[in-house]
Design a protein around this motif. Structure first.
Motif, mmCIF file in Angstrom:
data_model
loop_
_atom_site.group_PDB
_atom_site.id
_atom_site.type_symbol
_atom_site.label_atom_id
_atom_site.label_comp_id
_atom_site.label_asym_id
_atom_site.label_seq_id
_atom_site.Cartn_x
_atom_site.Cartn_y
_atom_site.Cartn_z
ATOM 1 N N ASN A 120 11.952 -43.976 -77.162
ATOM 2 C CA ASN A 120 12.821 -45.148 -77.287
ATOM 3 C C ASN A 120 13.934 -44.895 -78.296
ATOM 4 O OD1 ASN A 120 11.584 -46.597 -75.344
ATOM 5 N ND2 ASN A 120 10.166 -47.661 -76.731
ATOM 6 N N LEU A 121 13.580 -44.152 -79.380
ATOM 7 C CA LEU A 121 14.591 -43.812 -80.373
ATOM 8 C C LEU A 121 15.675 -42.958 -79.745
ATOM 9 C CD1 LEU A 121 12.962 -43.003 -83.816
ATOM 10 C CD2 LEU A 121 14.778 -44.626 -83.303
ATOM 11 N N LYS A 122 15.229 -42.024 -78.871
ATOM 12 C CA LYS A 122 16.197 -41.149 -78.209
ATOM 13 C C LYS A 122 17.186 -41.965 -77.364
ATOM 14 C CE LYS A 122 14.938 -36.423 -77.700
ATOM 15 N NZ LYS A 122 13.703 -35.756 -77.354
ATOM 16 N N LYS A 123 16.586 -42.939 -76.657
ATOM 17 C CA LYS A 123 17.447 -43.810 -75.842
ATOM 18 C C LYS A 123 18.541 -44.467 -76.708
ATOM 19 C CE LYS A 123 14.233 -45.312 -72.247
ATOM 20 N NZ LYS A 123 13.247 -46.391 -72.035
ATOM 21 N N GLY A 124 18.081 -44.975 -77.875
ATOM 22 C CA GLY A 124 19.011 -45.621 -78.817
ATOM 23 C C GLY A 124 20.088 -44.644 -79.265
ATOM 24 N N GLN A 126 21.202 -42.007 -77.700
ATOM 25 C CA GLN A 126 22.161 -41.759 -76.623
ATOM 26 C C GLN A 126 23.187 -42.902 -76.535
ATOM 27 O OE1 GLN A 126 19.734 -41.139 -73.214
ATOM 28 N NE2 GLN A 126 19.797 -38.892 -73.392
ATOM 29 N N ALA A 127 22.573 -44.124 -76.665
ATOM 30 C CA ALA A 127 23.472 -45.279 -76.600
ATOM 31 C C ALA A 127 24.517 -45.212 -77.705
ATOM 32 C CB ALA A 127 22.656 -46.570 -76.709
ATOM 33 N N VAL A 128 24.047 -44.832 -78.912
ATOM 34 C CA VAL A 128 24.973 -44.725 -80.049
ATOM 35 C C VAL A 128 26.003 -43.629 -79.781
ATOM 36 C CG1 VAL A 128 25.119 -44.127 -82.505
ATOM 37 C CG2 VAL A 128 23.317 -45.657 -81.687
ATOM 38 N N ALA A 129 25.534 -42.525 -79.140
ATOM 39 C CA ALA A 129 26.445 -41.409 -78.855
ATOM 40 C C ALA A 129 27.572 -41.870 -77.910
ATOM 41 C CB ALA A 129 25.649 -40.256 -78.245
ATOM 42 N N LEU A 134 33.161 -43.638 -76.940
ATOM 43 C CA LEU A 134 34.019 -44.775 -76.619
ATOM 44 C C LEU A 134 35.014 -45.020 -77.739
ATOM 45 C CD1 LEU A 134 34.265 -47.047 -74.405
ATOM 46 C CD2 LEU A 134 33.059 -48.514 -76.022
ATOM 47 N N GLU A 135 34.494 -45.028 -78.968
ATOM 48 C CA GLU A 135 35.335 -45.294 -80.132
ATOM 49 C C GLU A 135 36.436 -44.251 -80.249
ATOM 50 O OE1 GLU A 135 33.152 -45.575 -83.838
ATOM 51 O OE2 GLU A 135 34.984 -46.114 -84.916
ATOM 52 N N ASN A 136 36.037 -42.985 -80.065
ATOM 53 C CA ASN A 136 37.005 -41.885 -80.164
ATOM 54 C C ASN A 136 38.155 -42.055 -79.164
ATOM 55 O OD1 ASN A 136 35.778 -40.662 -82.231
ATOM 56 N ND2 ASN A 136 34.623 -39.163 -80.982
ATOM 57 N N THR A 137 37.749 -42.320 -77.874
ATOM 58 C CA THR A 137 38.794 -42.485 -76.861
ATOM 59 C C THR A 137 39.674 -43.694 -77.158
ATOM 60 O OG1 THR A 137 36.865 -43.256 -75.571
ATOM 61 C CG2 THR A 137 38.060 -41.331 -74.728
#
Lengths: 143, 169
Positions: A120-124, A126-129, A134-137
């Motif tokens: 579940n942490l991994k999922k989080g 990925q979401a953060v990644a 998104l922020e960069n673009t």
């Protein structure tokens, strides 16, 4: 006539000089019944010799000694002690085994839980990644 | 030497061993125990037995020595002077009763003899061994055996005549 011979034999007998055959003659004479009156005092002696030989050993002979029998008692004591000890140790071992089982079960549950958390942490993550990209673009576009 | 061979050799004279033991130890139980013990000893020394030419004489010597030991040891000090229940097969019943007293008298007279004379009377007059065998069994010279035999027989005779004259027989 016979009693004269017997008398002679008795004399010889008392001196310890009779042969086995002569002694058999004496025994037969006194065990047949009719004994000359002057020889009657010898009758019990020769009848006794014959009857005494009839006594038998009536028990069976055992070649394994009594000592081994006594060892059996010691053996049984040893066996019962061994049984007690083994039951005692067995119980301890069983408890230990049960504890181990319990521990393994707990470990399995715990690791399952931890694995759940990590996926579940991994999922989080990925979401953060994706958020970062998104922020960069967005930043690139805004600039 | 296996068990059945051994038994074939030693069983024929078990009664003789028993009777000699009883002659010396008096009580039937003691004699039975002694016989059992002696046969066990014989079984233990079965390897040696194979080499002996005359196992019977060897066994009788062993019996004699064993009984002497028993008599000496404290274990035998509480021996009961129980009297025998010997069998009379050949005499008719009325005669049997008539002779019972005088025959058991002979038993008692032999009991009073010194041990050595007891053994020799037992071996000669009851078991009918020849002189040579007796010499081997008791480890004595032929002349000594004859003398002991003669003494024992005369002692018994004198006692018997005494009783006979008193009219007990």
């Amino acid at each position: 006539m016979e009693s004269v011979n017997i008398e002679k034999l008795i004399e010889k007998y008392l001196e310890g000089n009779t042969s086995l055959q002569e002694e058999t003659i004496l025994k037969n004479y006194f065990n047949k019944g009719i004994v000359a009156p002057n020889l009657q005092e010898y009758q019990p002696l020769f009848t006794y010799y014959v009857t005494a030989k009839n006594e038998r050993y009536s028990k069976t002979i055992e070649l394994s000694p009594k000592k081994i029998k006594r060892n059996y008692t010691w053996l049984s004591i040893a066996a019962s002690i061994a049984l007690l000890v083994s039951v005692f140790i067995g119980k301890q071992q069983y408890e230990l085994y049960q504890q181990k089982q319990e521990a393994e079960r707990l470990f399995a549950e715990l690791s399952k839980g931890l694995r759940l958390i990590s996926t579940n942490l991994k999922k989080g993550e990925q979401a953060v990644a994706t958020l970062y990209t998104l922020e960069n673009t967005v930043n690139k576009i805004v600039k | 030497m296996n068990q059945s061979d051994f038994l074939k050799v030693v069983l024929p004279f078990k009664d003789k061993v028993f009777r000699l033991a009883k002659r010396l130890l008096v009580s039937t139980e003691e004699a039975e125990d002694a016989t059992q013990e002696l046969y066990f000893k014989l079984w233990k020394s079965k390897e040696k037995i194979a080499d002996y030419q005359n196992v019977e004489a060897f066994a009788m010597t062993m019996t004699k020595n064993y009984c002497y030991d028993r008599l000496k040891s404290k274990q035998a000090s509480n021996l009961t002077l129980a009297h025998s229940n010997y069998l009379e097969k050949d005499t008719a019943l009325d005669k049997k009763v008539e002779h019972q007293d005088s025959v058991s008298l002979v038993h008692q007279l032999i009991e009073k003899l010194p041990d050595q004379q007891k053994i020799i009377i037992q071996l000669r007059d009851i078991e009918e061994y020849d002189l040579e065998e007796i010499c081997k069994m008791v480890d004595m010279k032929p002349i000594a055996v004859r003398v002991a035999l003669s003494r024992a027989r005369k002692t018994i005779r004198e006692e018997l005549i005494k009783k006979h004259n008193y009219g007990i027989c």
